[in-house]
Design a protein around this motif. Structure first.
Motif, PDB file in Angstrom:
ATOM      1  N   ILE A  90       3.604  13.006  -8.514  1.00 20.54           N
ATOM      2  CA  ILE A  90       3.643  14.403  -8.953  1.00 20.54           C
ATOM      3  C   ILE A  90       4.920  14.657  -9.771  1.00 20.54           C
ATOM      4  CG2 ILE A  90       2.115  15.469  -7.281  1.00 20.54           C
ATOM      5  CD1 ILE A  90       5.877  15.174  -6.712  1.00 20.54           C
ATOM      6  N   GLY A  91       5.507  13.581 -10.317  1.00 21.81           N
ATOM      7  CA  GLY A  91       6.731  13.698 -11.083  1.00 21.81           C
ATOM      8  C   GLY A  91       7.679  12.587 -10.707  1.00 21.81           C
ATOM      9  N   PRO A  98       6.978  11.992  -5.463  1.00 23.56           N
ATOM     10  CA  PRO A  98       7.562  11.618  -6.751  1.00 23.56           C
ATOM     11  C   PRO A  98       7.841  10.131  -6.847  1.00 23.56           C
ATOM     12  CG  PRO A  98       9.253  12.510  -5.315  1.00 23.56           C
ATOM     13  CD  PRO A  98       7.953  12.631  -4.564  1.00 23.56           C
ATOM     14  N   ALA A  99       7.774   9.615  -8.056  1.00 29.06           N
ATOM     15  CA  ALA A  99       8.300   8.280  -8.319  1.00 29.06           C
ATOM     16  C   ALA A  99       9.823   8.349  -8.219  1.00 29.06           C
ATOM     17  CB  ALA A  99       7.872   7.822  -9.701  1.00 29.06           C
ATOM     18  N   GLY A 100      10.442   7.189  -7.974  1.00 31.99           N
ATOM     19  CA  GLY A 100      11.896   7.134  -7.943  1.00 31.99           C
ATOM     20  C   GLY A 100      12.491   7.069  -6.553  1.00 31.99           C
ATOM     21  N   VAL A 122       8.960   7.265   5.981  1.00 41.40           N
ATOM     22  CA  VAL A 122       7.599   6.911   5.568  1.00 41.40           C
ATOM     23  C   VAL A 122       7.522   5.421   5.256  1.00 41.40           C
ATOM     24  CG1 VAL A 122       5.858   7.195   3.764  1.00 41.40           C
ATOM     25  CG2 VAL A 122       6.950   9.213   4.752  1.00 41.40           C
ATOM     26  N   ALA A 123       8.511   4.905   4.536  1.00 41.48           N
ATOM     27  CA  ALA A 123       8.519   3.471   4.204  1.00 41.48           C
ATOM     28  C   ALA A 123       8.508   2.621   5.464  1.00 41.48           C
ATOM     29  CB  ALA A 123       9.743   3.145   3.351  1.00 41.48           C
ATOM     30  N   VAL A 146       9.479   4.537  -1.870  1.00 44.89           N
ATOM     31  CA  VAL A 146       8.047   4.412  -1.630  1.00 44.89           C
ATOM     32  C   VAL A 146       7.291   4.726  -2.916  1.00 44.89           C
ATOM     33  CG1 VAL A 146       6.105   5.087  -0.179  1.00 44.89           C
ATOM     34  CG2 VAL A 146       8.434   5.259   0.713  1.00 44.89           C
ATOM     35  N   PRO A 147       6.698   3.742  -3.566  1.00 39.70           N
ATOM     36  CA  PRO A 147       5.917   4.021  -4.771  1.00 39.70           C
ATOM     37  C   PRO A 147       4.682   4.850  -4.422  1.00 39.70           C
ATOM     38  CG  PRO A 147       6.441   1.681  -4.581  1.00 39.70           C
ATOM     39  CD  PRO A 147       6.776   2.306  -3.270  1.00 39.70           C
TER      40      PRO A 147
END
Length: 300
Positions: free
Chosen positions: A52-53, A41-43, A21-22, A46-47
């Motif tokens: 959703i968590g 999710p964060a982390g 995706v990035a 890709v920000p």
């Protein structure tokens, strides 16, 4: 013309989804095609615009499955609410999804449940389109599931999708046989004569034709799509013909949904070697469908 706004889910955070995706979001053609809203999710690398968590490296398969499922649910809700015009989904791990408590075998079934729609799974490329009459089943369960109703439903959804989403006004469909040589007059099974052939006639579809010839005929331009009776006979044909450029399309939804033609590739995740070609194709096709449907539904 206004560009469509589309959601992109990151899939299983342990896999190559965030990576491809990035890389896809850095592609100029993808950037030009639509406004992209990342859901996940964060982390990861890709920000997300809609988190959703959070994901931390070393998390469990169940944790990854839960985050992947939540992202699908969020993106679907956004599409239903028309906050976005469609969604593109990065790959999920079906086993992880199950560990997280989801009973859905995959994306297609989950989206059908969330929308209440009757859907069909298509893999499409510029060379071939294949639609499945049954999806994720053990091979021993296939003959019972390949009913006249399943064939007719898949054909009707396919015809409607080809008209509305692909601009094919009079789709030419072929039905792939269940048995070798289409049963050879009953020598290798009666299902093709007793179930598939009447269903094909009822819905105005050609066949059933043996699997070892029908896809060749479609590749030569005789048919716009082939309805396959079970998962591997259809997926093998399209992936041999177009792996890396084929796109998974869920027909029948009230919005376009596309996905790449590969899985999570956990064995190469994080190595920076994943090929983003298929998800780029998926994103461009989703944008094309969303633009086409917007034009068709906008009053003149």
């Amino acid at each position: 013309m206004t560009r469509p706004r589309l959601a992109v889910t990151l899939g299983d955070p342990r896999g190559i989804g965030p990576e491809v995706v990035a890389r896809a979001l850095a592609d100029g053609g993808v950037q030009e095609a639509a406004d992209w809203v990342v859901v996940g999710p964060a982390g990861t690398q890709v920000p997300p615009a809609h988190s959703i968590g959070s994901w931390r490296d070393g998390g469990s398969a169940a944790d990854a499955g839960k985050l992947a499922g939540l992202a699908i649910e969020r993106a679907c809700a956004m599409a239903i609410a028309r906050d976005v015009s469609g969604i593109v989904t990065a790959p999920i791990d079906k086993g992880a999804l199950a560990l997280a408590g989801y009973a859905d075998p995959g994306h297609t079934e989950m989206l059908a449940r969330l929308t209440g729609a009757r859907t069909a799974m298509m893999l499409a490329s510029d060379r071939l389109r294949v639609v499945l009459a049954t999806t994720h089943l053990a091979l021993r369960d296939v003959p019972r599931a390949v009913t006249a109703e399943a064939i007719v439903q898949a054909a009707r959804i396919t015809k409607a999708g080809l008209r509305a989403w692909f601009g094919i006004e009079d789709p030419r469909l072929a039905l792939c046989a269940l048995n070798p040589h289409a049963g050879d007059g009953g020598r290798f099974g009666s299902e093709d004569d007793e179930v598939l052939a009447p269903a094909a006639r009822f819905v105005g579809m050609s066949g059933p034709f043996p699997a070892d010839t029908v896809f060749v005929r479609a590749l030569r331009g005789e048919f716009d799509a082939v309805i396959a009776p079970y998962h591997d006979v259809g997926m093998t044909a399209i992936k041999v013909a177009s792996f890396g450029s084929a796109v998974n399309v869920t027909l029948g939804l009230p919005f376009p949904r596309t996905s790449p033609d590969h899985g999570t590739a956990l064995d190469i995740a994080g190595q920076g070697v994943a090929d983003p070609s298929s998800i780029i194709h998926a994103m461009l096709l989703a944008a094309k469908i969303a633009t086409r449907t917007a034009v068709r539904t906008t009053p003149s």
